[in-house]
Design a protein around this motif. Sequence first.
Motif, PDB file in Angstrom:
ATOM      1  N   LYS A 179      48.123  54.028  45.528  1.00  0.00           N
ATOM      2  CA  LYS A 179      49.403  53.713  46.172  1.00  0.00           C
ATOM      3  C   LYS A 179      49.171  52.773  47.370  1.00  0.00           C
ATOM      4  N   ASP A 180      48.073  53.025  48.101  1.00  0.00           N
ATOM      5  CA  ASP A 180      47.789  52.154  49.258  1.00  0.00           C
ATOM      6  C   ASP A 180      47.497  50.733  48.797  1.00  0.00           C
ATOM      7  N   ILE A 181      46.750  50.630  47.692  1.00  0.00           N
ATOM      8  CA  ILE A 181      46.469  49.290  47.156  1.00  0.00           C
ATOM      9  C   ILE A 181      47.786  48.616  46.776  1.00  0.00           C
ATOM     10  N   ARG A 182      48.645  49.367  46.102  1.00  0.00           N
ATOM     11  CA  ARG A 182      49.928  48.779  45.670  1.00  0.00           C
ATOM     12  C   ARG A 182      50.749  48.324  46.878  1.00  0.00           C
ATOM     13  N   ASN A 183      50.770  49.156  47.931  1.00  0.00           N
ATOM     14  CA  ASN A 183      51.520  48.773  49.134  1.00  0.00           C
ATOM     15  C   ASN A 183      50.946  47.504  49.752  1.00  0.00           C
ATOM     16  N   ALA A 184      49.616  47.434  49.779  1.00  0.00           N
ATOM     17  CA  ALA A 184      48.969  46.269  50.396  1.00  0.00           C
ATOM     18  C   ALA A 184      49.249  45.000  49.577  1.00  0.00           C
ATOM     19  N   VAL A 185      49.219  45.140  48.248  1.00  0.00           N
ATOM     20  CA  VAL A 185      49.483  43.970  47.398  1.00  0.00           C
ATOM     21  C   VAL A 185      50.938  43.519  47.586  1.00  0.00           C
ATOM     22  N   GLU A 186      51.823  44.493  47.674  1.00  0.00           N
ATOM     23  CA  GLU A 186      53.235  44.152  47.866  1.00  0.00           C
ATOM     24  C   GLU A 186      53.429  43.412  49.196  1.00  0.00           C
ATOM     25  N   ALA A 187      52.743  43.894  50.217  1.00  0.00           N
ATOM     26  CA  ALA A 187      52.846  43.227  51.528  1.00  0.00           C
ATOM     27  C   ALA A 187      52.299  41.806  51.431  1.00  0.00           C
ATOM     28  N   ALA A 188      51.190  41.663  50.714  1.00  0.00           N
ATOM     29  CA  ALA A 188      50.584  40.331  50.563  1.00  0.00           C
ATOM     30  C   ALA A 188      51.521  39.407  49.787  1.00  0.00           C
ATOM     31  N   ARG A 189      52.111  39.916  48.718  1.00  0.00           N
ATOM     32  CA  ARG A 189      53.091  39.121  47.948  1.00  0.00           C
ATOM     33  C   ARG A 189      54.226  38.650  48.849  1.00  0.00           C
ATOM     34  N   GLY A 190      54.649  39.565  49.695  1.00  0.00           N
ATOM     35  CA  GLY A 190      55.783  39.267  50.570  1.00  0.00           C
ATOM     36  C   GLY A 190      55.483  38.192  51.603  1.00  0.00           C
ATOM     37  N   ALA A 191      54.201  37.953  51.841  1.00  0.00           N
ATOM     38  CA  ALA A 191      53.829  36.962  52.866  1.00  0.00           C
ATOM     39  C   ALA A 191      53.580  35.589  52.241  1.00  0.00           C
ATOM     40  N   ALA A 192      54.314  35.292  51.163  1.00  0.00           N
ATOM     41  CA  ALA A 192      54.079  34.043  50.410  1.00  0.00           C
ATOM     42  C   ALA A 192      54.253  32.800  51.280  1.00  0.00           C
ATOM     43  N   GLY A 193      55.026  32.934  52.368  1.00  0.00           N
ATOM     44  CA  GLY A 193      55.267  31.784  53.237  1.00  0.00           C
ATOM     45  C   GLY A 193      53.979  31.201  53.815  1.00  0.00           C
ATOM     46  N   TRP A 194      52.937  32.008  53.880  1.00  0.00           N
ATOM     47  CA  TRP A 194      51.656  31.551  54.442  1.00  0.00           C
ATOM     48  C   TRP A 194      51.117  30.327  53.680  1.00  0.00           C
ATOM     49  N   ALA A 195      51.350  30.325  52.374  1.00  0.00           N
ATOM     50  CA  ALA A 195      50.850  29.200  51.552  1.00  0.00           C
ATOM     51  C   ALA A 195      51.519  27.895  51.968  1.00  0.00           C
ATOM     52  N   GLY A 196      52.731  28.007  52.498  1.00  0.00           N
ATOM     53  CA  GLY A 196      53.481  26.801  52.855  1.00  0.00           C
ATOM     54  C   GLY A 196      53.275  26.369  54.297  1.00  0.00           C
ATOM     55  N   THR A 197      52.518  27.142  55.075  1.00  0.00           N
ATOM     56  CA  THR A 197      52.284  26.731  56.468  1.00  0.00           C
ATOM     57  C   THR A 197      51.340  25.536  56.482  1.00  0.00           C
ATOM     58  N   THR A 198      51.302  24.850  57.602  1.00  0.00           N
ATOM     59  CA  THR A 198      50.406  23.689  57.658  1.00  0.00           C
ATOM     60  C   THR A 198      48.968  24.156  57.838  1.00  0.00           C
ATOM     61  N   ALA A 199      48.049  23.322  57.362  1.00  0.00           N
ATOM     62  CA  ALA A 199      46.631  23.635  57.530  1.00  0.00           C
ATOM     63  C   ALA A 199      46.291  23.679  59.020  1.00  0.00           C
ATOM     64  N   HIS A 200      46.970  22.865  59.791  1.00  0.00           N
ATOM     65  CA  HIS A 200      46.733  22.861  61.243  1.00  0.00           C
ATOM     66  C   HIS A 200      47.053  24.235  61.837  1.00  0.00           C
ATOM     67  N   LEU A 201      48.174  24.793  61.430  1.00  0.00           N
ATOM     68  CA  LEU A 201      48.555  26.108  61.946  1.00  0.00           C
ATOM     69  C   LEU A 201      47.544  27.179  61.521  1.00  0.00           C
ATOM     70  N   ARG A 202      47.107  27.113  60.257  1.00  0.00           N
ATOM     71  CA  ARG A 202      46.129  28.105  59.782  1.00  0.00           C
ATOM     72  C   ARG A 202      44.840  27.988  60.598  1.00  0.00           C
ATOM     73  N   ALA A 203      44.455  26.754  60.884  1.00  0.00           N
ATOM     74  CA  ALA A 203      43.248  26.541  61.695  1.00  0.00           C
ATOM     75  C   ALA A 203      43.435  27.153  63.079  1.00  0.00           C
ATOM     76  N   GLN A 204      44.599  26.910  63.666  1.00  0.00           N
ATOM     77  CA  GLN A 204      44.857  27.443  65.007  1.00  0.00           C
ATOM     78  C   GLN A 204      44.711  28.962  65.025  1.00  0.00           C
ATOM     79  N   ILE A 205      45.246  29.581  63.994  1.00  0.00           N
ATOM     80  CA  ILE A 205      45.201  31.052  63.964  1.00  0.00           C
ATOM     81  C   ILE A 205      43.759  31.536  63.782  1.00  0.00           C
ATOM     82  N   LEU A 206      42.982  30.835  62.948  1.00  0.00           N
ATOM     83  CA  LEU A 206      41.570  31.220  62.785  1.00  0.00           C
ATOM     84  C   LEU A 206      40.808  31.070  64.108  1.00  0.00           C
ATOM     85  N   TYR A 207      41.097  29.984  64.837  1.00  0.00           N
ATOM     86  CA  TYR A 207      40.434  29.806  66.138  1.00  0.00           C
ATOM     87  C   TYR A 207      40.829  30.930  67.098  1.00  0.00           C
ATOM     88  N   TYR A 208      42.088  31.309  67.028  1.00  0.00           N
ATOM     89  CA  TYR A 208      42.598  32.347  67.913  1.00  0.00           C
ATOM     90  C   TYR A 208      41.921  33.690  67.608  1.00  0.00           C
TER      91      TYR A 208
END
Length: 775
Positions: free
Chosen positions: A541-570
């Motif tokens: 059930k925990d795996i299913r919840n985590a996958v559902e949460a990950a599915r729900g965060a689909a917007g991450w794929a559309g963020t800019t690479a610059h923003l993803r880099a900033q977050i990794l640096y942070y």
Amino acid sequence: MRVKEIFESMEYGPAPEASGEALAWIAGFGGRFGCFIDGTFRAPGETFETRNPASGAVLAEVTQATAEDVDAAVAAARAAQGKWQALGGKGRARVLYAIARLCQKNARLMAVLETLDCGKPIREARDADLPLVARHFYYHAGMAQLFEEEMPGREAIGVCGQVIPWNFPLLMLAWKVAPALAAGNTVVLKPAEWTSLSALLFADICRQAGLPKGVLNIVTGDGIVGERVVVHEGVDKVAFTGSTEVGRKIRRATAGQGKALTLELGGKSPFIVFEDADLDSAVEGLVDAIWFNGGQVCCAGSRLLVQEGVAERFLAKVKARMATLRVGDPLDKGIDLGAIVDPVQLARIRALVEASGGAVFQPCDLPEGCYYGPTLITGLESSDRLMQEEIFGPVLVSTTFRTPAEAVQLANDTRYGLAASVWSENINVALDIAPKLVAGVVWINGSNMFDAAAGFGGVRESGFGREGGPEGLRAYTRPAGKRKPLKPVKAMTGEPGAQAGLDRTAKFLIGGKQVRPDGGQVRPVYGRKGLAGQVGIAGRKDIRNAVEAARGAAGWAGTTAHLRAQILYYIAENLEARSAEFAARIEDLTGVKHGAREVEAAVSRLFSYGAWADKFGGDLRQVPMRGMALAVREPVGVIGALCPEEAPLLGLVSLMAPAIAMGNRVVLVTGEAAPLVAGDFCQVLETSDVPGGVVNILSGPHAELAPVLAAHMDVDAVWSFSGGDVSAVIEAESAGSLKRTWVNDGYATDWDAFEGRDVLEQASEVKTVWVPYGA
Ligand code: NAI
């Protein structure tokens, strides 16, 4: 027919291509073929007939290879491999170049033999298949010449087992053999049982080209022979093109064998026509998309989606054009649709169409024999069987859409993801749609364009891996050299109750929130001085919840690479600020002395992937036509990853950082020995602006959680560097949705190598987008 009548009817007379040379080549072998092993044709064994589907006449007899034949072929390939690799890229290039030249010189013979054996129009064999075969060998001769520069640090995998289908017998052979040989591998190839002859002719040509003995071996026969090849313990890499059903079987049969695998499977590719398209061009594109090779094409544009406003007009044009298509003797140069490869396939197509339930339009007269005419079925719903199932014949199904958003939704309403064709005169519409289509290849205002420099392959149940381009060649290589293993850390043990410091129960990170395990189960974790805390035990059930949460965060794929880099640096900054605490924690939980070094390496890794985020976007391919092929790197989607035991922090970061840098969302299962380190890391993530659901972390027994992740239909890839023995179960369970897997192949133990392109390749997919360009 007199000239005057021809002028009046515009009917053209027959223009048959001569088959004498091809038939003479067959006769030269007495009409009976053995397998080609270690540079010679063996005496035929037990044989079966191969027929010309256009006439039903027996062309030749071909051997059903025995287990001993397959053993001999693999042994010959193994024996030849070292020397072939040692020739160096430049040495191999000479041979590949000679093969390319000989394919050109023998193009007519090869094209005619192909047409005789599989029934495709000679016009296509001559003008499409053969030029592409030669182009593939030229391109890969070049790749071999530049191998050391193009593939630094990489080497051949070893012996490749390749199984190919009947729709493009020679072209599929070229797609598989050329990159394998360029990289220094040797090959055992099994052609499809209906169409073995051109592979045998190709073997004959390789002898003339001076290919050393044993480098290419051809074993003929049915699926049993194919299975023997793919599961053979002497085979290091398997490449398959064919049906999704057999691809799935191969995934299961090779699970846990440690073999590299690429699968190019079926499709139900959408052909999308917007109301501002040049409709006449789109009609011609459609003819090519669905009636090329009688629709027996894995990427055939078999699903027409047309915008409502122009649907009636467009379908009228399509119908008028269909009536002009000529079905008949494939050797006739004026024929558009040849014979269907075999009566079995013909029966399959008929049965599917008869059960369709839509309005069936079939305007063409058919000759007697194994033929099926161009067919259009209208009035279907997206959920109808024929809109979903691959027919693999000249049958087009169609429906309409209203808005671009609906077009995307219908296009992606399939379990496949091979190709898509978009027609619009509005560049904004076309370029807006292309990234939204779930497909490995997108053609804008075109269809069925292929080239050796451009990757081809699918996503979802269309398989994984690419053929063509550097990514195709890379799939025939592995990292060179030996690796120095790191020692796995072991969990500390202790007496229950001996609590040191604060009572701590590490929670999971799911959807951006710290949560307790669904079942409420926890277990103690010990440090040097006794009980260090508690950690939750995740279940299904925990795996299913985590996958559902990950599915729900689909917007991450559309963020800019610059923003993803900033977050990794942070994340890196916040981790660095707590270095001492993390170092002490690692040392306490694992007994190692290098806690500080591990934290420093983890910080550096986060910075590296921050740096990579906007530098691994793809490139432009030089294709020999008016257009450009963009190789766009897209995220894979939701990646489930089992972290290693070697380094609790660095291991987790090394999987998470490349995945999120490329726009994926992850479900990470911590290593089992020291999960509390991950618990602390969750707090770092919470303070680093990582959107909820992008990174989800839980702990639990790998043996139980691995199959759950691998079987989950909403997980797109599973990585495992687990200390447990879970690779086989992951590969077997992944067959259900044919998700990508990446399991321990020596990396987990060598942390220096676990950074860079290899990992980023796993974290991304190449989508090839063909765009009209230039004068
Ligand atoms: P298939 O997938 O059964 O055959 C492809 C190749 O795999 C042949 O060489 C065959 O001998 C071999 N094979 C069969 N079973 C095997 C096994 N268990 N292990 C290893 N190799 C095995 O395709 P088939 O039966 O010829 O066609 C069936 C349907 O598959 C078609 O109607 C079409 O829908 C689809 N198909 C898709 C292709 C593509 O390019 N994506 C190509 C050919 C068929």
